[in-house]
Design an enzyme around this catalytic site. Structure first.
Site, PDB file in Angstrom:
ATOM      1  N   THR A  17       0.844  -1.193   0.000  1.00  0.00           N
ATOM      2  CA  THR A  17       0.000   0.000   0.000  1.00  0.00           C
ATOM      3  C   THR A  17       0.880   1.244   0.000  1.00  0.00           C
ATOM      4  O   THR A  17       2.092   1.158   0.169  1.00  0.00           O
ATOM      5  CB  THR A  17      -0.918   0.019   1.231  1.00  0.00           C
ATOM      6  OG1 THR A  17      -1.879   1.053   1.097  1.00  0.00           O
ATOM      7  CG2 THR A  17      -0.135   0.248   2.506  1.00  0.00           C
ATOM      8  N   THR A  18       0.255   2.396  -0.188  1.00  0.00           N
ATOM      9  CA  THR A  18       0.940   3.680  -0.006  1.00  0.00           C
ATOM     10  C   THR A  18       0.002   4.601   0.763  1.00  0.00           C
ATOM     11  O   THR A  18      -1.124   4.839   0.338  1.00  0.00           O
ATOM     12  CB  THR A  18       1.293   4.336  -1.352  1.00  0.00           C
ATOM     13  OG1 THR A  18       2.103   3.443  -2.125  1.00  0.00           O
ATOM     14  CG2 THR A  18       2.065   5.624  -1.122  1.00  0.00           C
TER      15      THR A  18
END
Length: 217
Positions: A17-18
């Site tokens: 994820t970011t």
């Protein structure tokens, strides 16, 4: 013979994820991509909203095990709602971060989830807190997390500056997410962004085909 480790102290966590949060003059922006993966390798969903509202002006982003993170944020919502009734006033952002910290620390042997908490309150204004795996709590003006964050540390260091305007901070956050999503194969989808100020909350969704591009794809 191949040896499999289940102990969280030994096995690395691939977050897939970011997430990011940044303070600007008068408010804070918190955002994430929308892609969920299995084991940090296989994409299972392109439409997950990882920016969770835990109270009126307090949001958190989650990274790590989605099931663990959802369970923690659900418990945090309950605690904050009960806390606001007891205090007869909206909870402080640090109170929300502290609840997440306690939940993560007390269950550190079972949970594999970390959080960014961002919001605005009358006491300290805009704030950003990091609750890492194991329950460590840190206050920062800007922070990033997840697998995609490894690609944008240089950009964040170079481009973030204190007292940015709302428009500058929103552009900074959008560009940072776009750069990470362009490089990290398990970050992607759309960019979910929330702008939190004294006057209210604004949700911004940037579709994948509308994100800025910085290289040929």
């Amino acid at each position: 013979m191949e040896r499999h480790y289940t102990d969280s102290h030994v096995k690395g966590v691939s977050t897939g994820t970011t997430i990011l949060a940044a303070i600007f003059d008068g408010g804070v922006v918190i955002g994430s991509d929308s892609r969920a993966s299995i084991g940090g390798e296989y994409v299972s969903s392109k439409t997950i909203n990882k920016v969770i509202q835990v109270h009126d002006r307090i949001f958190c982003c989650m990274a790590g095990s989605l099931a663990d993170a959802q369970a923690v944020t659900k418990a945090a919502k309950f605690h904050l709602s009960f806390h606001s009734v007891q205090m007869e006033s909206p909870p402080l952002v640090i109170a929300a971060a502290s609840i997440l910290k306690e939940l993560c620390y007390k269950n550190k042997e079972e949970l594999q989830a970390g959080f960014l908490t961002a919001g605005w309150d009358k006491k300290k204004g805009p704030q950003v807190y990091v609750v890492s795996l194991g329950g460590m709590l840190i206050s920062q003006p800007v922070t990033i997390g997840g697998s995609g964050s490894t690609y944008i540390y240089g950009y964040v260091d170079a481009k973030y500056k204190p007292n940015m305007t709302r428009e500058e901070c929103l552009e900074f956050a959008t560009n940072a997410l776009a750069l990470a999503m362009g490089r990290d194969n398990v970050s992607g989808g759309v960019a979910h962004l929330v702008v939190i100020t004294e006057t209210g909350v604004e949700h911004v969704v940037v579709p994948g085909d509308k994100l800025p591009r910085f290289h040929d794809e």
